[in-house]
Design an enzyme around this catalytic site. Structure first.
Site, short mmCIF file in Angstrom:
data_model
loop_
_atom_site.label_atom_id
_atom_site.label_comp_id
_atom_site.label_asym_id
_atom_site.label_seq_id
_atom_site.Cartn_x
_atom_site.Cartn_y
_atom_site.Cartn_z
N HIS A 37 0.86 -1.18 0.00
CA HIS A 37 0.00 0.00 0.00
C HIS A 37 0.90 1.24 0.00
O HIS A 37 2.14 1.11 -0.05
CB HIS A 37 -0.94 -0.03 1.21
CG HIS A 37 -0.24 -0.31 2.51
ND1 HIS A 37 0.64 0.57 3.09
CD2 HIS A 37 -0.24 -1.41 3.31
CE1 HIS A 37 1.11 0.06 4.21
NE2 HIS A 37 0.60 -1.15 4.36
N GLY A 39 1.86 3.11 2.24
CA GLY A 39 2.87 3.13 3.31
C GLY A 39 4.16 2.47 2.83
O GLY A 39 5.27 2.97 3.08
N HIS A 40 4.03 1.35 2.13
CA HIS A 40 5.23 0.68 1.60
C HIS A 40 5.90 1.55 0.53
O HIS A 40 7.13 1.61 0.45
CB HIS A 40 4.85 -0.66 0.97
CG HIS A 40 4.34 -1.68 1.94
ND1 HIS A 40 3.03 -2.10 1.96
CD2 HIS A 40 4.97 -2.36 2.94
CE1 HIS A 40 2.87 -3.01 2.90
NE2 HIS A 40 4.02 -3.18 3.52
N GLN A 64 6.87 -16.02 11.72
CA GLN A 64 6.40 -14.94 12.59
C GLN A 64 4.89 -15.00 12.84
O GLN A 64 4.33 -14.11 13.47
CB GLN A 64 6.83 -13.58 12.05
CG GLN A 64 6.15 -13.13 10.77
CD GLN A 64 6.78 -11.85 10.24
OE1 GLN A 64 7.85 -11.87 9.65
NE2 GLN A 64 6.10 -10.74 10.43
N GLN A 154 8.80 -3.82 16.49
CA GLN A 154 9.59 -4.53 15.48
C GLN A 154 10.82 -3.71 15.10
O GLN A 154 11.94 -4.23 15.00
CB GLN A 154 8.73 -4.79 14.24
CG GLN A 154 9.50 -5.23 13.01
CD GLN A 154 8.59 -5.61 11.87
OE1 GLN A 154 8.00 -6.67 11.89
NE2 GLN A 154 8.48 -4.76 10.86
N MET A 185 -1.89 3.12 7.85
CA MET A 185 -1.95 2.16 6.74
C MET A 185 -1.36 0.83 7.17
O MET A 185 -0.34 0.77 7.84
CB MET A 185 -1.20 2.71 5.54
CG MET A 185 -1.94 3.83 4.88
SD MET A 185 -1.21 4.27 3.31
CE MET A 185 -2.16 5.72 2.94
N SER A 186 -2.01 -0.25 6.73
CA SER A 186 -1.57 -1.60 7.07
C SER A 186 -2.17 -2.55 6.05
O SER A 186 -3.31 -2.35 5.61
CB SER A 186 -2.09 -1.96 8.46
OG SER A 186 -2.03 -3.36 8.65
N SER A 187 -1.43 -3.59 5.71
CA SER A 187 -1.98 -4.59 4.78
C SER A 187 -3.23 -5.23 5.37
O SER A 187 -4.14 -5.64 4.65
CB SER A 187 -0.94 -5.67 4.50
OG SER A 187 0.23 -5.08 3.99
O1 PAF Z 1 6.79 -5.67 8.77
C1 PAF Z 1 6.72 -6.66 8.00
O2 PAF Z 1 6.09 -6.61 6.95
C2 PAF Z 1 7.43 -7.95 8.40
O3 PAF Z 1 7.37 -8.17 9.77
C3 PAF Z 1 8.89 -8.01 7.89
C4 PAF Z 1 9.75 -6.93 8.51
C5 PAF Z 1 8.91 -7.88 6.39
C6 PAF Z 1 9.51 -9.36 8.27
O4 PAF Z 1 8.79 -10.42 7.72
#
Ligand code: PAF
Length: 283
Positions: A37, A39-40, A64, A154, A185-187
């Site tokens: 999105h 944000g990326h 994760q 993170q 924003m977040s997936s």
């Molecule tokens: O933030 C993320 O999308 C994930 O935690 C990452 C840093 C790509 C690691 O899988």
């Protein structure tokens, strides 16, 4: 700008980065799990400020995710993602076996930074993140890597890992990118139903209210926390935490404590079935 080259093996990604460095280019990395999105896109732009050759990794990292989390239904759209990556030289989109070879058993153990906030709610999550990020850093080599501040914990852990493991990576944080109405924003916002979407605004509204109070001189941790919690609890199906924590050590402040250092107010809750995170730093 030519479209990015998509590679799927560590060998190809490493070779491309080494070749770029040999030509004198600075390498940048934006690690993602796809479902990209704006944000990326902002993270990619930030990487391009530090680097001439930007790599974006797209990998839904299984280690994760907890057993009851959304690994299987996590949104995946490699073609659509690649189209959004203007200015990126290489997309590294490995299969699981390329990142976790047969027999894999090594994990990066994270320390005290994982003890609070999301740590207790997602056992093993940050070890999974630290492990995959360490692998990505090993593949890409010396670079500047950009991470969003929405995942505040993170980012703190990734910085710690890079420092502690002497990795040749400059870790850069990028401010949260918000929708026009304030939603971070977040997936995972894609999971919000039309009924849940307006409710999700409680997170940013609560945090902005706390910031206004802080700017007006409020320093009681419990009062700042309650401003956020009250709004969030009204709409959330469950609240994992609303915490005022030291912004470096991520140790929560007691409600009767006074804010004297830089703090983060961090929220994690479910709106409908969607787990949302947001935070604000007060200094
Ligand atoms: O933030 C993320 O999308 C994930 O935690 C990452 C840093 C790509 C690691 O899988």
């Amino acid at each position: 700008m030519p479209p990015p080259i998509v590679v799927t093996t560590a060998f190809e990604a490493r070779a491309a980065c080494t070749a770029a460095r040999n030509e004198g280019q600075r390498v940048g990395l934006v690690p993602t799990m796809g479902a990209l999105h704006d944000g990326h896109v902002a993270l990619v732009r930030e990487a391009a400020r530090h680097a001439d050759f930007v790599v974006c990794s797209i990998f839904v990292n299984p280690t994760q995710f907890g057993p009851h989390e959304d690994l299987a239904r996590y949104p995946r759209d490699l073609e659509g993602d690649v189209r959004k990556l203007e200015g990126v030289a290489v997309v590294f989109a490995p299969q699981v076996t390329a990142m976790y070879p047969v027999g894999d058993e090594t994990r990066v153990d994270v320390g005290r930074l994982a003890e609070h906030l999301c740590g207790p709610f997602r056992p093993g999550h940050f070890a999974g993140v630290a492990t995959v990020v360490t692998k990505l850093f090993a593949v890409v080599g010396p670079c500047t890597a950009v991470f969003g501040e929405k995942d505040f914990q993170q980012l703190a852990i990734v910085r710690r890992v890079a420092t502690d493991l002497l990795l040749p990576v400059n870790v850069v944080g990028h401010p949260i990118v918000r929708e026009a109405d304030g939603l971070a924003m977040s997936s995972r916002n894609a999971y919000l139903t039309p009924v849940d979407r307006p409710k999700a605004l409680a997170l940013s509204r609560g945090l902005f209210e706390a910031r206004r109070a802080f700017d007006d001189g409020e320093r009681r941790a419990g009062v700042l926390r309650a401003l956020v919690h009250t709004l969030v609890a009204r709409v959330a199906s469950s609240v994992d935490y609303v915490t005022v924590a030291d912004a470096e050590a991520l140790v929560p402040l007691a409600d009767d404590a006074t804010v004297t250092t830089r703090v983060v107010i961090a929220v994690a809750c479910r709106v409908g079935t969607t787990r949302l995170l947001d935070n604000i730093v007060l200094a």
